[in-house]
Design a protein around this motif. Sequence first.
Motif, mmCIF file in Angstrom:
data_model
loop_
_atom_site.group_PDB
_atom_site.id
_atom_site.type_symbol
_atom_site.label_atom_id
_atom_site.label_comp_id
_atom_site.label_asym_id
_atom_site.label_seq_id
_atom_site.Cartn_x
_atom_site.Cartn_y
_atom_site.Cartn_z
ATOM 1 N N SER A 93 -7.867 8.750 8.238
ATOM 2 C CA SER A 93 -7.221 9.377 7.085
ATOM 3 C C SER A 93 -5.725 9.049 7.081
ATOM 4 O O SER A 93 -5.229 8.336 7.960
ATOM 5 N N HIS A 94 -5.012 9.583 6.087
ATOM 6 C CA HIS A 94 -3.568 9.365 6.011
ATOM 7 C C HIS A 94 -2.895 10.655 5.550
ATOM 8 O O HIS A 94 -3.187 11.166 4.472
ATOM 9 N N SER A 98 -1.332 17.043 4.370
ATOM 10 C CA SER A 98 -0.509 17.175 3.162
ATOM 11 C C SER A 98 -1.170 18.040 2.095
ATOM 12 O O SER A 98 -0.507 18.867 1.451
ATOM 13 N N ARG A 99 -2.473 17.877 1.902
ATOM 14 C CA ARG A 99 -3.153 18.653 0.857
ATOM 15 C C ARG A 99 -3.302 20.127 1.230
ATOM 16 O O ARG A 99 -2.948 21.001 0.438
ATOM 17 N N ALA A 171 9.114 3.509 5.260
ATOM 18 C CA ALA A 171 8.148 2.614 4.624
ATOM 19 C C ALA A 171 7.137 3.409 3.796
ATOM 20 O O ALA A 171 6.776 3.018 2.675
ATOM 21 N N ASP A 172 6.690 4.533 4.348
ATOM 22 C CA ASP A 172 5.751 5.401 3.636
ATOM 23 C C ASP A 172 6.368 5.924 2.339
ATOM 24 O O ASP A 172 5.708 5.982 1.289
ATOM 25 N N TYR A 173 7.636 6.290 2.420
ATOM 26 C CA TYR A 173 8.357 6.809 1.247
ATOM 27 C C TYR A 173 8.382 5.779 0.118
ATOM 28 O O TYR A 173 8.131 6.091 -1.051
ATOM 29 N N LYS A 174 8.661 4.518 0.465
ATOM 30 C CA LYS A 174 8.708 3.467 -0.547
ATOM 31 C C LYS A 174 7.319 3.167 -1.101
ATOM 32 O O LYS A 174 7.148 2.918 -2.306
ATOM 33 N N LEU A 175 6.309 3.196 -0.235
ATOM 34 C CA LEU A 175 4.934 2.947 -0.683
ATOM 35 C C LEU A 175 4.455 4.065 -1.610
ATOM 36 O O LEU A 175 3.704 3.823 -2.561
ATOM 37 N N GLN A 176 4.884 5.293 -1.320
ATOM 38 C CA GLN A 176 4.538 6.404 -2.212
ATOM 39 C C GLN A 176 5.171 6.205 -3.588
ATOM 40 O O GLN A 176 4.543 6.470 -4.624
ATOM 41 N N ALA A 177 6.402 5.733 -3.599
ATOM 42 C CA ALA A 177 7.088 5.499 -4.878
ATOM 43 C C ALA A 177 6.406 4.403 -5.687
ATOM 44 O O ALA A 177 6.432 4.427 -6.929
ATOM 45 N N LEU A 178 5.778 3.445 -4.966
ATOM 46 C CA LEU A 178 5.072 2.353 -5.638
ATOM 47 C C LEU A 178 3.639 2.728 -6.006
ATOM 48 O O LEU A 178 2.928 1.934 -6.625
ATOM 49 N N HIS A 179 3.195 3.938 -5.575
ATOM 50 C CA HIS A 179 1.814 4.400 -5.805
ATOM 51 C C HIS A 179 0.807 3.376 -5.258
ATOM 52 O O HIS A 179 -0.182 3.051 -5.907
ATOM 53 N N PHE A 180 1.107 2.904 -4.048
ATOM 54 C CA PHE A 180 0.284 1.828 -3.484
ATOM 55 C C PHE A 180 -0.844 2.408 -2.624
ATOM 56 O O PHE A 180 -0.599 3.170 -1.689
ATOM 57 N N ILE A 184 -0.373 8.487 -1.008
ATOM 58 C CA ILE A 184 -0.183 9.517 -2.028
ATOM 59 C C ILE A 184 1.174 10.181 -1.862
ATOM 60 O O ILE A 184 1.782 10.139 -0.796
ATOM 61 N N LYS A 185 1.639 10.796 -2.921
ATOM 62 C CA LYS A 185 2.919 11.493 -2.883
ATOM 63 C C LYS A 185 2.801 12.709 -1.972
ATOM 64 O O LYS A 185 2.105 13.683 -2.280
ATOM 65 N N ALA A 186 3.439 12.648 -0.811
ATOM 66 C CA ALA A 186 3.328 13.746 0.164
ATOM 67 C C ALA A 186 4.531 13.721 1.085
ATOM 68 O O ALA A 186 4.909 12.663 1.590
ATOM 69 N N GLY A 187 5.127 14.882 1.298
ATOM 70 C CA GLY A 187 6.214 14.987 2.254
ATOM 71 C C GLY A 187 7.579 14.916 1.600
ATOM 72 O O GLY A 187 7.743 14.517 0.453
ATOM 73 N N SER A 188 8.579 15.320 2.399
ATOM 74 C CA SER A 188 9.975 15.232 1.989
ATOM 75 C C SER A 188 10.704 14.415 3.041
ATOM 76 O O SER A 188 10.524 14.645 4.237
#
Length: 433
Positions: A93-94, A98-99, A171-180, A184-188
């Motif tokens: 999982s990833h 978060s959910r 890296a995760d933050y940028k990937l979330q912004a790209l919706h890749f 998924i959008k998770a975290g601050s």
Amino acid sequence: MIAQTIFILILTAAIYLFSKNVGKIRRNILLGKDTDRSDQPAKRWKVMAKVALGQSKMVKRPVAAVMHFFIYVGFVIINLEVMEIMIDGIFGSHRIFSRPLGSLYGLLIGSFEILAVLVLVACVVFLIRRNIIHLKRFSGVEMTEWPKSDANYILCIEILLMSAFLTMNAADYKLQALHFGEYIKAGSFPVSSLIAPLLSNNAHTLVITERICWWFHITGILAFLNYLPYSKHFHILLAFPNTYFSNLNPKGQFTNMASVTNEVKAMLDPSFVPEPAPEGSRFGAKDVTDLTWKNLMEAYTCTECGRCTSVCPANITGKLLSPRKIMMDTRDRITEVGKNIDLHGKDYHDDKSLLDNYITREELWACTSCNACTEACPVNINPLEIIIEMRRYAVMEEAQAPASLNNMFGNMENNGAPWKYSPSDRANWIEGK
């Protein structure tokens, strides 16, 4: 599934090796003589909470206390993030938390990042104190190449792990912004979002960066876990039981030796029949197996911070004694005994002992028994107990003591006092008053 299988194999191997090495240390500790530290459980829990959990004795040196607090809190709290990484690694999982955690998840990740920065700052400060400022208490005859390197290795490992964690999040933050993909959008990400512009804008490159940092972070933690039993940083785990089993008697109160007490009782009461002494028992301690299991636990708990030696009046005045060396020598010797058992069996004797082969007579008799070392130790280690037990062996088994002490012993035996005057002359000083 391949990644999950590899992770599960690495995790299983790491837990197995760690358990095996901890089992050896436990076996080594239990080679010591039995002592009862089960009394006053409520007070023991209070001492542990105050000293180990609350870091109460660290505050005497404020700079070190603040920096250590950052690392300590970061180590404890960031383990919650490690739990998520392990679950993700097992189930593929990833960011599985978060959910269910919702907005709380963002708060947690944000706090983890701030703590990671504080840990980084603290580690850099500690490296500067050790290698640039060269604080005096980090030096000494016992601080050979390995103890110095051990401290630096741990600080560098912490820096690398925290850097990998922040880069992974960036890296995760940028990937979330790209919706890749699964990002998924998770975290601050209050800290890693500042690092993100330094990374590539290519999604596939970001995935590789995130995965490399993910694997480095978790395998680095598992490797660090297995490094602990070989390092002075094993105090991370042993500080809690060591403070729980602290000596609750007033400092300076020595224990009576049961064997001697029984002999005195037999002389005073002819009807008293003492229990036979265990085979191979001694008066005092010559080797580590003559010490108690608590003494040996303290040896493994010592983090070589040097606070004990820095306040020792004997060491300050240039004498050979270093309380830190006493604990390090005890740990080295019991580890050697354990290795001999593994290689040759429990009945093997290497004709070496803690006294003379590791700790010299000069060190023993330099001690003033002031308890400054015990008071200074952040985790209630007591080097004085080991020193006293070896002194007892030297005096009672070998009849070896400095000449000044032998004179005192003779006066006590002949005159009933440490002085050379006859009991009948004790009141002469008042004549003419």
